[in-house]
Design a protein around this motif. Structure first.
Motif, PDB file in Angstrom:
ATOM      1  N   ILE A 273     -19.298 -41.462  58.332  1.00 51.23           N
ATOM      2  CA  ILE A 273     -18.702 -40.134  58.484  1.00 51.23           C
ATOM      3  C   ILE A 273     -19.173 -39.268  57.321  1.00 51.23           C
ATOM      4  O   ILE A 273     -18.873 -39.552  56.161  1.00 51.23           O
ATOM      5  CB  ILE A 273     -17.160 -40.215  58.522  1.00 51.23           C
ATOM      6  CG1 ILE A 273     -16.716 -41.195  59.630  1.00 51.23           C
ATOM      7  CG2 ILE A 273     -16.559 -38.835  58.757  1.00 51.23           C
ATOM      8  CD1 ILE A 273     -15.210 -41.337  59.784  1.00 51.23           C
ATOM      9  N   ALA A 274     -19.941 -38.221  57.643  1.00 53.51           N
ATOM     10  CA  ALA A 274     -20.499 -37.339  56.608  1.00 53.51           C
ATOM     11  C   ALA A 274     -19.697 -36.043  56.601  1.00 53.51           C
ATOM     12  O   ALA A 274     -19.724 -35.289  57.573  1.00 53.51           O
ATOM     13  CB  ALA A 274     -21.965 -37.062  56.901  1.00 53.51           C
ATOM     14  N   ILE A 275     -19.005 -35.801  55.512  1.00 48.43           N
ATOM     15  CA  ILE A 275     -18.140 -34.624  55.439  1.00 48.43           C
ATOM     16  C   ILE A 275     -18.704 -33.630  54.426  1.00 48.43           C
ATOM     17  O   ILE A 275     -18.905 -33.978  53.263  1.00 48.43           O
ATOM     18  CB  ILE A 275     -16.706 -35.045  55.052  1.00 48.43           C
ATOM     19  CG1 ILE A 275     -16.204 -36.079  56.073  1.00 48.43           C
ATOM     20  CG2 ILE A 275     -15.779 -33.840  55.009  1.00 48.43           C
ATOM     21  CD1 ILE A 275     -14.921 -36.750  55.699  1.00 48.43           C
ATOM     22  N   SER A 276     -18.974 -32.430  54.906  1.00 53.31           N
ATOM     23  CA  SER A 276     -19.535 -31.373  54.054  1.00 53.31           C
ATOM     24  C   SER A 276     -20.825 -31.809  53.360  1.00 53.31           C
ATOM     25  O   SER A 276     -21.047 -31.513  52.194  1.00 53.31           O
ATOM     26  CB  SER A 276     -18.514 -30.917  53.010  1.00 53.31           C
ATOM     27  OG  SER A 276     -17.416 -30.336  53.656  1.00 53.31           O
ATOM     28  N   ILE A 277     -21.628 -32.562  54.112  1.00 46.99           N
ATOM     29  CA  ILE A 277     -22.953 -32.958  53.618  1.00 46.99           C
ATOM     30  C   ILE A 277     -23.978 -32.228  54.487  1.00 46.99           C
ATOM     31  O   ILE A 277     -23.966 -32.377  55.704  1.00 46.99           O
ATOM     32  CB  ILE A 277     -23.148 -34.489  53.732  1.00 46.99           C
ATOM     33  CG1 ILE A 277     -22.225 -35.212  52.747  1.00 46.99           C
ATOM     34  CG2 ILE A 277     -24.604 -34.866  53.494  1.00 46.99           C
ATOM     35  CD1 ILE A 277     -22.282 -36.722  52.834  1.00 46.99           C
ATOM     36  N   SER A 278     -24.830 -31.438  53.853  1.00 47.89           N
ATOM     37  CA  SER A 278     -25.766 -30.639  54.651  1.00 47.89           C
ATOM     38  C   SER A 278     -26.893 -31.497  55.210  1.00 47.89           C
ATOM     39  O   SER A 278     -27.375 -31.260  56.305  1.00 47.89           O
ATOM     40  CB  SER A 278     -26.339 -29.503  53.809  1.00 47.89           C
ATOM     41  OG  SER A 278     -27.002 -30.060  52.698  1.00 47.89           O
ATOM     42  N   GLY A 279     -27.302 -32.513  54.435  1.00 48.46           N
ATOM     43  CA  GLY A 279     -28.337 -33.410  54.924  1.00 48.46           C
ATOM     44  C   GLY A 279     -29.712 -33.123  54.342  1.00 48.46           C
ATOM     45  O   GLY A 279     -30.553 -32.531  54.999  1.00 48.46           O
ATOM     46  N   THR A 280     -29.947 -33.582  53.103  1.00 43.14           N
ATOM     47  CA  THR A 280     -31.295 -33.508  52.539  1.00 43.14           C
ATOM     48  C   THR A 280     -32.007 -34.798  52.913  1.00 43.14           C
ATOM     49  O   THR A 280     -31.379 -35.792  53.287  1.00 43.14           O
ATOM     50  CB  THR A 280     -31.252 -33.425  51.000  1.00 43.14           C
ATOM     51  OG1 THR A 280     -30.616 -34.599  50.509  1.00 43.14           O
ATOM     52  CG2 THR A 280     -30.501 -32.189  50.527  1.00 43.14           C
ATOM     53  N   SER A 281     -33.330 -34.771  52.784  1.00 43.79           N
ATOM     54  CA  SER A 281     -34.072 -35.982  53.125  1.00 43.79           C
ATOM     55  C   SER A 281     -33.674 -37.108  52.183  1.00 43.79           C
ATOM     56  O   SER A 281     -33.663 -38.266  52.558  1.00 43.79           O
ATOM     57  CB  SER A 281     -35.564 -35.711  53.050  1.00 43.79           C
ATOM     58  OG  SER A 281     -35.896 -35.188  51.806  1.00 43.79           O
ATOM     59  N   GLN A 282     -33.345 -36.750  50.959  1.00 42.54           N
ATOM     60  CA  GLN A 282     -32.963 -37.776  49.987  1.00 42.54           C
ATOM     61  C   GLN A 282     -31.680 -38.493  50.418  1.00 42.54           C
ATOM     62  O   GLN A 282     -31.551 -39.701  50.267  1.00 42.54           O
ATOM     63  CB  GLN A 282     -32.890 -37.140  48.591  1.00 42.54           C
ATOM     64  CG  GLN A 282     -31.567 -37.091  47.929  1.00 42.54           C
ATOM     65  CD  GLN A 282     -31.455 -38.214  46.927  1.00 42.54           C
ATOM     66  OE1 GLN A 282     -32.129 -39.221  47.030  1.00 42.54           O
ATOM     67  NE2 GLN A 282     -30.574 -38.066  45.981  1.00 42.54           N
ATOM     68  N   HIS A 283     -30.752 -37.766  51.031  1.00 45.10           N
ATOM     69  CA  HIS A 283     -29.528 -38.406  51.521  1.00 45.10           C
ATOM     70  C   HIS A 283     -29.812 -39.220  52.787  1.00 45.10           C
ATOM     71  O   HIS A 283     -29.327 -40.346  52.927  1.00 45.10           O
ATOM     72  CB  HIS A 283     -28.443 -37.367  51.784  1.00 45.10           C
ATOM     73  CG  HIS A 283     -27.126 -37.972  52.164  1.00 45.10           C
ATOM     74  ND1 HIS A 283     -26.370 -38.693  51.273  1.00 45.10           N
ATOM     75  CD2 HIS A 283     -26.460 -38.009  53.342  1.00 45.10           C
ATOM     76  CE1 HIS A 283     -25.280 -39.143  51.886  1.00 45.10           C
ATOM     77  NE2 HIS A 283     -25.316 -38.743  53.144  1.00 45.10           N
ATOM     78  N   PHE A 284     -30.613 -38.637  53.685  1.00 44.77           N
ATOM     79  CA  PHE A 284     -30.943 -39.346  54.931  1.00 44.77           C
ATOM     80  C   PHE A 284     -31.542 -40.721  54.648  1.00 44.77           C
ATOM     81  O   PHE A 284     -31.323 -41.667  55.398  1.00 44.77           O
ATOM     82  CB  PHE A 284     -31.928 -38.516  55.768  1.00 44.77           C
ATOM     83  CG  PHE A 284     -31.288 -37.346  56.474  1.00 44.77           C
ATOM     84  CD1 PHE A 284     -29.916 -37.208  56.520  1.00 44.77           C
ATOM     85  CD2 PHE A 284     -32.073 -36.382  57.103  1.00 44.77           C
ATOM     86  CE1 PHE A 284     -29.323 -36.129  57.164  1.00 44.77           C
ATOM     87  CE2 PHE A 284     -31.488 -35.308  57.766  1.00 44.77           C
ATOM     88  CZ  PHE A 284     -30.109 -35.181  57.790  1.00 44.77           C
ATOM     89  N   ALA A 285     -32.314 -40.801  53.571  1.00 47.58           N
ATOM     90  CA  ALA A 285     -32.963 -42.070  53.239  1.00 47.58           C
ATOM     91  C   ALA A 285     -31.952 -43.188  53.085  1.00 47.58           C
ATOM     92  O   ALA A 285     -32.262 -44.357  53.288  1.00 47.58           O
ATOM     93  CB  ALA A 285     -33.763 -41.921  51.951  1.00 47.58           C
ATOM     94  N   ILE A 293     -23.051 -41.944  63.681  1.00 52.46           N
ATOM     95  CA  ILE A 293     -22.920 -40.968  62.600  1.00 52.46           C
ATOM     96  C   ILE A 293     -22.045 -39.807  63.073  1.00 52.46           C
ATOM     97  O   ILE A 293     -22.304 -39.217  64.125  1.00 52.46           O
ATOM     98  CB  ILE A 293     -24.304 -40.449  62.147  1.00 52.46           C
ATOM     99  CG1 ILE A 293     -25.138 -41.613  61.596  1.00 52.46           C
ATOM    100  CG2 ILE A 293     -24.152 -39.353  61.085  1.00 52.46           C
ATOM    101  CD1 ILE A 293     -26.577 -41.274  61.288  1.00 52.46           C
ATOM    102  N   VAL A 294     -20.991 -39.537  62.316  1.00 52.73           N
ATOM    103  CA  VAL A 294     -20.099 -38.417  62.598  1.00 52.73           C
ATOM    104  C   VAL A 294     -20.274 -37.398  61.474  1.00 52.73           C
ATOM    105  O   VAL A 294     -20.286 -37.769  60.302  1.00 52.73           O
ATOM    106  CB  VAL A 294     -18.632 -38.890  62.664  1.00 52.73           C
ATOM    107  CG1 VAL A 294     -17.689 -37.691  62.765  1.00 52.73           C
ATOM    108  CG2 VAL A 294     -18.423 -39.832  63.841  1.00 52.73           C
ATOM    109  N   ALA A 295     -20.428 -36.129  61.838  1.00 53.15           N
ATOM    110  CA  ALA A 295     -20.611 -35.100  60.815  1.00 53.15           C
ATOM    111  C   ALA A 295     -19.562 -34.013  60.964  1.00 53.15           C
ATOM    112  O   ALA A 295     -19.279 -33.560  62.078  1.00 53.15           O
ATOM    113  CB  ALA A 295     -22.003 -34.492  60.924  1.00 53.15           C
ATOM    114  N   ILE A 296     -18.980 -33.629  59.850  1.00 50.28           N
ATOM    115  CA  ILE A 296     -18.071 -32.485  59.827  1.00 50.28           C
ATOM    116  C   ILE A 296     -18.654 -31.494  58.831  1.00 50.28           C
ATOM    117  O   ILE A 296     -18.842 -31.817  57.652  1.00 50.28           O
ATOM    118  CB  ILE A 296     -16.649 -32.910  59.388  1.00 50.28           C
ATOM    119  CG1 ILE A 296     -16.096 -33.959  60.357  1.00 50.28           C
ATOM    120  CG2 ILE A 296     -15.721 -31.691  59.308  1.00 50.28           C
ATOM    121  CD1 ILE A 296     -14.792 -34.600  59.908  1.00 50.28           C
ATOM    122  N   ASN A 297     -18.982 -30.298  59.320  1.00 48.27           N
ATOM    123  CA  ASN A 297     -19.610 -29.320  58.437  1.00 48.27           C
ATOM    124  C   ASN A 297     -19.384 -27.927  59.001  1.00 48.27           C
ATOM    125  O   ASN A 297     -19.426 -27.725  60.207  1.00 48.27           O
ATOM    126  CB  ASN A 297     -21.121 -29.596  58.347  1.00 48.27           C
ATOM    127  CG  ASN A 297     -21.723 -29.007  57.096  1.00 48.27           C
ATOM    128  OD1 ASN A 297     -21.684 -27.791  56.896  1.00 48.27           O
ATOM    129  ND2 ASN A 297     -22.250 -29.858  56.234  1.00 48.27           N
TER     130      ASN A 297
END
Lengths: 336, 267
Positions: A273-285, A293-297
């Protein structure tokens, strides 16, 4: 020229003297590669007084188990391990060597590859035998998982390390038969160039991030340490672990041990669960291997929605309390 | 007494890994990743390695830090940063032959080791645990194999103590403390901490520090043939269709999310 054949996987032993989880994954992929090549699967197990668990590797798929049992191998140290494995490799002459991308594997595999004058592809998430050339095709994420690269190596043995949880573990079958072969690596104390002064265990509070089935992560948009209390509540409720992207760690809102990403931990839980994460390639790695994957943004254009299965567009401050409350209700209802 | 301690730090330039995924485009004809609109930076783990070297310099006398960077064409702004934070000099291995497409980890380790030999003095060689772009994590170990010196990977702390090096190495559930004598090669993990910011004074001072450039002829070697072949390079189809959970209000959407997870048997 010695004919190089068969697959060799490198088992790992836990501090408690058991076979580590990634070993079963190595045996799983190793068995498949050996079957595709029509050759044997060997496993090597190194340590001190580990004879009692060697046979288990057969139950999990190995045809031969090389037992390298030596007091100098009690705990992992680079030089004796690399030398023992180099000598075994010269003796077994495998076509392929597969090692875990673990604390040990990351240290051991590169030195071994250089010493065997071959090449190594690290951190693979897929290994295949090419039906035509019979070469090992090695797939690894590069550029923080944004791109996948497939490599083949011209030299033998072909070597790869594999990422934890990327391969299916092999199942146990006690009717399997094979041979446990003791191997004298002839290592002695003169090889030791380093001295382990002490090992310090840091007990993680709650569930360990890498082992968690559910990970709840917060990003820059959480806004501060207070917001992470809600993340923590949610993680506890789900029996999961708390993660974070880089900014909250840099700003000290959470411990840097929570960081998920290229410069942090790589996780592959059932639910992320990704909360308030915009999603950089560094995080995706660090998290693209997650099953769900659940996203709240609140930003509908956030990159995270491109990799999410389920999403909510909106401020987490409004979404989370109701989400948590309903989860509690569902949990209470389920146990009635 | 107090002999000089020579630290070599190998630093790589990579496209900024904090960039958005769309910045990493694959040119399938060239079989290479073409970064779009993101500047080159020091690979973050190499920044950690540099910070580790600077910390040793802060806490010991007579420490000299030489940075080495290798590439076809290196961005000077990135190079200057290494000097401004406190490296004493930098050696650039710059040659059109150092095309990453033609190199593998063995050839990079070989070129770097040759340069370190040419520098002559090395007590401590530091690198990041892996590069942020191709993520192989084996050049450091390779250099140690070439020199036949010990290596310690995944360091979270490196310090000098009574002429030895004490290294804390990250373990999955803690760390171990390892004592080793010099020369030694160490790869550094992010737990070491971020690279410091240079002050205006440091930036000014760095303009007088030596920048040396060596090409492949200066090193007197030929580039070893690569033995690992990149067969395929592609952007994985990760564009999933995201199912958006909605409601009359965001609160309702939150409650519905719990139901959705239950329905889909995810929890």
């Amino acid at each position: 020229m010695v004919e190089q054949k068969g697959v060799l996987v490198c088992a790992e032993v836990t501090d408690q003297g058991r076979i580590s989880p990634i070993t079963l994954e190595l045996l799983g992929i190793g068995r498949k590669l050996a079957d595709d090549l029509g050759s044997k699967l060997s496993a090597v197990i190194m340590g001190s007084e580990i004879g009692n668990i060697a046979e288990e590797l057969i139950f999990f798929g190995a045809d031969n188990v090389y037992l390298v049992d030596n007091p100098l191998l009690k705990e992992y140290q680079t030089d004796p391990y690399v030398t023992a494995l180099q000598r075994l490799s010269k003796y077994v002459t495998p076509d392929i060597i597969v090692i875990g991308q673990t604390s040990i594997g990351q240290d051991l595999a590169p030195r071994l590859a250089f010493r065997l004058k071959t090449r190594l592809t690290t951190d693979c998430i897929n290994l295949d035998i090419d039906p035509e050339t019979k070469l090992l095709f090695q797939t690894k994420p590069v550029y923080g998982g944004n791109v996948l690269a497939v490599y083949a190596c011209e030299t033998k043995p072909q070597m790869a390390t594999v990422r934890a949880r990327a391969m299916s573990p092999s199942g146990r079958d006690d009717s399997r038969r094979g041979k446990v072969i003791p191997f004298d690596s002839k290592i002695d104390a003169s090889l030791l160039k380093t001295e382990v002064v002490k090992r310090v265990k840091e007990e993680a509070k709650g569930v360990k991030l890498e082992d968690a089935d559910i990970v709840v992560s917060g990003g820059r948009g959480i806004g501060g340490p207070d917001g992470f209390k809600q993340i923590d509540d949610l993680a506890k409720l789900l029996g999961g672990a708390v993660g974070a992207s880089r900014p909250p760690c840099d700003m000290g809102w959470v411990s840097s041990t929570c960081q998920v990403g290229l410069t942090g931990k790589i996780v592959a839980p059932n639910l992320y669960i990704a909360i308030s994460i915009s999603g950089t390639s560094q995080h995706f790695a660090g998290m693209l291997g997650s099953k769900n994957i659940v996203a709240i943004n609140k930003d509908p254009e956030a990159n995270i929605f491109k990799v999410a299965d389920i999403g909510i567009i909106g401020d987490y401050r409004k979404v989370l309390p109701a989400f948590i409350e309903n989860l509690r209700k569902i949990a209470a209802h389920g146990s009635e | 007494m107090n002999e000089e301690i020579n630290i070599i730090v190998c630093i790589k330039q990579v496209p900024d890994p904090e960039g958005p995924p769309s910045a990493f485009q694959v040119d399938s004809k060239e079989m290479w990743v073409i970064p779009k609109g993101i500047p080159p930076v020091l690979s973050p783990f190499d920044e950690n390695a540099l910070e580790s070297a600077l910390h040793i310099k802060d806490t010991n006398k007579n420490v000299r830090i030489t940075a080495i960077s290798m590439g076809k064409k290196l961005a000077r702004a990135v190079v200057i940063k290494a000097l401004a934070v406190g490296a004493d000099e930098i050696i650039l291995l710059e040659d059109k032959n150092f095309d990453p497409k033609r190199l593998d980890c063995y050839s990079v380790a070989y070129v770097l080791a040759t340069a370190i030999k040419k520098i002559g003095k090395y007590d401590l060689i530091l690198l990041g645990r892996q590069a942020a772009d191709w993520n192989f994590g084996q050049v450091g170990s390779g250099i140690a194999e070439i020199f036949e010196i010990p290596s310690i990977t995944l360091a979270q702390n490196v310090k000098l103590e009574d002429g030895n090096v004490m290294v804390e190495r990250v373990l999955p559930d803690g760390y171990e403390v390892i004592r080793v004598s010099m020369p030694v090669l160490i790869t550094v993990s992010h737990e070491v901490g971020d690279l410091r910011y240079p002050s205006m004074h440091d930036i000014k001072k760095s303009k007088n520090k030596p920048i040396t450039t060596w090409n492949i002829r200066d090193l007197g070697i030929e580039l070893p043939q690569g033995h690992i072949n990149l067969l395929k390079l592609f952007v994985p189809k990760q564009e999933k269709t995201c199912h958006f959970v909605e409601g009359e209000s965001l609160e309702e959407a939150g409650a519905n999310l719990a139901l959705k997870l239950k329905e889909d048997k995810i929890i």
